[in-house]
Write an enzyme that holds these catalytic residues in place. Structure first.
Site, PDB file in Angstrom:
ATOM      1  N   LYS A   1     -23.034 -18.647 -31.618  1.00  0.00           N
ATOM      2  CA  LYS A   1     -23.686 -18.110 -30.407  1.00  0.00           C
ATOM      3  C   LYS A   1     -23.140 -18.894 -29.224  1.00  0.00           C
ATOM      4  CE  LYS A   1     -27.541 -16.397 -29.516  1.00  0.00           C
ATOM      5  NZ  LYS A   1     -28.296 -15.152 -29.195  1.00  0.00           N
TER       6      LYS A   1
ATOM      7  N   GLU B   1     -33.627  -8.980 -27.345  1.00  0.00           N
ATOM      8  CA  GLU B   1     -34.756  -8.655 -28.239  1.00  0.00           C
ATOM      9  C   GLU B   1     -34.649  -7.263 -28.861  1.00  0.00           C
ATOM     10  OE1 GLU B   1     -37.989 -10.683 -28.686  1.00  0.00           O
ATOM     11  OE2 GLU B   1     -36.410 -12.131 -28.297  1.00  0.00           O
TER      12      GLU B   1
ATOM     13  N   GLU C   1     -22.728 -13.798 -32.278  1.00  0.00           N
ATOM     14  CA  GLU C   1     -23.838 -13.041 -31.686  1.00  0.00           C
ATOM     15  C   GLU C   1     -23.862 -13.303 -30.192  1.00  0.00           C
ATOM     16  OE1 GLU C   1     -27.943 -13.845 -32.958  1.00  0.00           O
ATOM     17  OE2 GLU C   1     -28.598 -12.765 -31.161  1.00  0.00           O
ATOM     18  N   GLY C   2     -23.818 -12.263 -29.399  1.00  0.00           N
ATOM     19  CA  GLY C   2     -23.964 -12.436 -27.955  1.00  0.00           C
ATOM     20  C   GLY C   2     -25.360 -12.943 -27.627  1.00  0.00           C
TER      21      GLY C   2
ATOM     22  N   ASN D   1     -31.123   0.179 -34.601  1.00  0.00           N
ATOM     23  CA  ASN D   1     -32.163  -0.694 -35.176  1.00  0.00           C
ATOM     24  C   ASN D   1     -33.521  -0.181 -34.728  1.00  0.00           C
ATOM     25  OD1 ASN D   1     -33.456  -2.836 -36.444  1.00  0.00           O
ATOM     26  ND2 ASN D   1     -33.368  -4.093 -34.604  1.00  0.00           N
TER      27      ASN D   1
ATOM     28  N   PRO E   1     -34.307   0.449 -40.681  1.00  0.00           N
ATOM     29  CA  PRO E   1     -35.695   0.866 -40.416  1.00  0.00           C
ATOM     30  C   PRO E   1     -36.530  -0.339 -39.974  1.00  0.00           C
ATOM     31  CG  PRO E   1     -35.016   1.398 -42.693  1.00  0.00           C
ATOM     32  CD  PRO E   1     -33.988   0.471 -42.114  1.00  0.00           C
TER      33      PRO E   1
ATOM     34  N   GLY F   1     -32.521  -6.833 -31.778  1.00  0.00           N
ATOM     35  CA  GLY F   1     -32.090  -6.947 -33.172  1.00  0.00           C
ATOM     36  C   GLY F   1     -30.673  -7.449 -33.404  1.00  0.00           C
TER      37      GLY F   1
HETATM   38  N1  ATP Z   1     -35.913  -3.605 -37.754  1.00  0.00           N
HETATM   39  C1  ATP Z   1     -36.906  -4.329 -37.242  1.00  0.00           C
HETATM   40  N2  ATP Z   1     -38.161  -4.208 -37.724  1.00  0.00           N
HETATM   41  C2  ATP Z   1     -39.182  -4.916 -37.218  1.00  0.00           C
HETATM   42  N3  ATP Z   1     -39.067  -5.798 -36.209  1.00  0.00           N
HETATM   43  C3  ATP Z   1     -37.832  -5.967 -35.683  1.00  0.00           C
HETATM   44  C4  ATP Z   1     -36.704  -5.259 -36.169  1.00  0.00           C
HETATM   45  N4  ATP Z   1     -35.633  -5.656 -35.446  1.00  0.00           N
HETATM   46  C5  ATP Z   1     -36.053  -6.558 -34.585  1.00  0.00           C
HETATM   47  N5  ATP Z   1     -37.394  -6.762 -34.703  1.00  0.00           N
HETATM   48  C6  ATP Z   1     -38.239  -7.661 -33.908  1.00  0.00           C
HETATM   49  O1  ATP Z   1     -37.680  -7.771 -32.620  1.00  0.00           O
HETATM   50  C7  ATP Z   1     -37.548  -9.124 -32.223  1.00  0.00           C
HETATM   51  C8  ATP Z   1     -36.197  -9.308 -31.592  1.00  0.00           C
HETATM   52  O2  ATP Z   1     -35.181  -9.207 -32.582  1.00  0.00           O
HETATM   53  P1  ATP Z   1     -33.915 -10.173 -32.533  1.00  0.00           P
HETATM   54  O3  ATP Z   1     -34.371 -11.577 -32.353  1.00  0.00           O
HETATM   55  O4  ATP Z   1     -33.077  -9.864 -33.722  1.00  0.00           O
HETATM   56  O5  ATP Z   1     -33.248  -9.665 -31.179  1.00  0.00           O
HETATM   57  P2  ATP Z   1     -31.955 -10.189 -30.408  1.00  0.00           P
HETATM   58  O6  ATP Z   1     -31.301  -8.969 -29.861  1.00  0.00           O
HETATM   59  O7  ATP Z   1     -31.171 -11.041 -31.312  1.00  0.00           O
HETATM   60  O8  ATP Z   1     -32.559 -11.042 -29.203  1.00  0.00           O
HETATM   61  P3  ATP Z   1     -31.820 -12.192 -28.299  1.00  0.00           P
HETATM   62  O9  ATP Z   1     -31.254 -11.493 -27.108  1.00  0.00           O
HETATM   63  O10 ATP Z   1     -32.947 -13.103 -27.949  1.00  0.00           O
HETATM   64  O11 ATP Z   1     -30.786 -12.862 -29.144  1.00  0.00           O
HETATM   65  C9  ATP Z   1     -37.734  -9.979 -33.496  1.00  0.00           C
HETATM   66  O12 ATP Z   1     -38.569 -11.052 -33.225  1.00  0.00           O
HETATM   67  C10 ATP Z   1     -38.336  -9.054 -34.500  1.00  0.00           C
HETATM   68  O13 ATP Z   1     -39.701  -9.378 -34.617  1.00  0.00           O
HETATM   69  C1  DNN Z   2     -34.387 -15.714 -23.948  1.00  0.00           C
HETATM   70  C2  DNN Z   2     -33.884 -14.444 -24.587  1.00  0.00           C
HETATM   71  N1  DNN Z   2     -34.426 -14.308 -25.898  1.00  0.00           N
HETATM   72  C3  DNN Z   2     -32.360 -14.353 -24.621  1.00  0.00           C
HETATM   73  N2  DNN Z   2     -31.832 -15.348 -25.491  1.00  0.00           N
HETATM   74  C4  DNN Z   2     -31.718 -14.383 -23.244  1.00  0.00           C
HETATM   75  C5  DNN Z   2     -31.971 -13.098 -22.516  1.00  0.00           C
HETATM   76  C6  DNN Z   2     -31.254 -13.029 -21.203  1.00  0.00           C
HETATM   77  C7  DNN Z   2     -31.546 -11.787 -20.414  1.00  0.00           C
HETATM   78  C8  DNN Z   2     -30.997 -11.868 -19.050  1.00  0.00           C
HETATM   79  C9  DNN Z   2     -31.107 -10.548 -18.304  1.00  0.00           C
HETATM   80  O1  DNN Z   2     -30.399  -9.608 -18.639  1.00  0.00           O
HETATM   81  O2  DNN Z   2     -31.956 -10.426 -17.420  1.00  0.00           O
HETATM   82 MG    MG Z   3     -30.727 -13.052 -31.109  1.00  0.00          MG
END
Ligand code: ATP
Ligand code: DNN
Ligand code: MG
Length: 238
Positions: free
Chosen positions: A40, A15, A119-120, A179, A208, A17
């Site tokens: 993924k 979560e 994407e990891g 991010n 931003p 970005g």
């Molecule tokens: N630059 C940004 N501005 C506003 N909100 C953001 C921004 N980047 C990320 N977010 C918010 O953070 C949340 C998580 O972002 P994102 O889904 O890209 O994370 P992730 O690292 O891909 O997560 P995952 O581990 O689940 O794949 C999104 O739902 C979004 O609402």
């Molecule tokens: C569900 C979530 N948005 C991700 N896709 C998976 C996150 C795994 C986190 C595991 C951990 O580090 O504890």
């Molecule tokens: Mg993601």
């Protein structure tokens, strides 16, 4: 596939970005007329679409970025409904994730695209099962790594731990991206400076906070406008 324009996108946490950055990188590679698709290794968490289909936000975002139609290509071998650590979500279904299956699915995508943005899931070391984790996948595919740092308090330590883990697997860090997440952290610029002096890889830009009119809706992918906004703030590794 062109390995100099393919990347493994990891991050300081879940979560933070990675999906926003992966989508933006796909757009930037497409600007160079590359045929690029996302991949993924596993997703955990689905939402119900109006037509009754269960979809995953990350996979739909990668599709939007690549301009792929809904059923075109299988971008992920494991789609789990529960938003949890993937190996736990899998175990609840009596399933075990395994690296060989992920590699096979990745190879199929690789054969059909010029560039792949992988994407990891979660952070760099999330488990797949009792003996394998996501870093084994990263090491096997051996793509240059892009590290996304979610700019919030604690990110310096998370970023430096992740850099150590990547480097100890002899992977190249092609660059890192800051991010800004949903609210701007205090002393953002000082935190970026602290990271720049400690991460010995190119800084590729600061995304931003997304303007409110293009922020990601719940239970839906990022919009193309959000991905374009992010793409305007980062550069591809040279
Ligand atoms: N630059 C940004 N501005 C506003 N909100 C953001 C921004 N980047 C990320 N977010 C918010 O953070 C949340 C998580 O972002 P994102 O889904 O890209 O994370 P992730 O690292 O891909 O997560 P995952 O581990 O689940 O794949 C999104 O739902 C979004 O609402
Ligand atoms: C569900 C979530 N948005 C991700 N896709 C998976 C996150 C795994 C986190 C595991 C951990 O580090 O504890
Ligand atoms: Mg993601």
């Amino acid at each position: 596939m062109n390995t100099s324009s393919s990347f493994f996108v990891t991050g300081t946490d879940t979560e933070i970005g990675k999906t926003l950055v992966s989508g933006a990188l796909i757009l930037k590679l497409r600007e160079q007329n590359k045929h690029v698709v996302g991949f993924k290794p596993v997703v955990a968490g689905t939402y119900l679409e109006a037509n009754g289909k269960l979809l995953n936000e990350d996979l739909e975002t990668l599709r939007i970025a690549s301009h792929l139609s809904p059923e075109e290509l299988n971008l992920c071998p494991y789609v789990l409904d529960t938003p949890a650590a993937p190996h736990i979500a899998a175990a609840q279904l009596g399933l075990q994730l395994n690296l060989a299956t992920i590699i096979k699915a990745y190879e199929l995508i690789r054969a059909q695209a010029e560039s792949v943005v992988v994407e990891g899931a979660g952070g760099f070391l999330i488990p797949l099962n009792t003996t394998e984790d996501l870093s084994d996948f990263a090491a096997q595919i051996n793509l240059p790594v892009i590290l996304v740092v979610g700019m919030r308090l604690g990110c310096i330590n998370h970023a430096l731990l992740t850099v150590e883990a990547i480097e100890s697997r002899k992977l190249k860090i092609a660059g890192w991206i800051a991010n800004s997440l949903s609210s701007k952290m205090d002393l953002l610029e000082d935190n970026i400076q602290a990271l720049q002096t400690r991460i010995h890889a190119p800084f590729l830009g600061l995304i931003p906070t997304l303007p409110s009119e293009i922020e990601k809706p719940n239970n839906a992918p990022y919009t193309l406008a959000a991905l374009q906004f992010a793409a305007e703030h980062i550069q591809l590794p040279s």
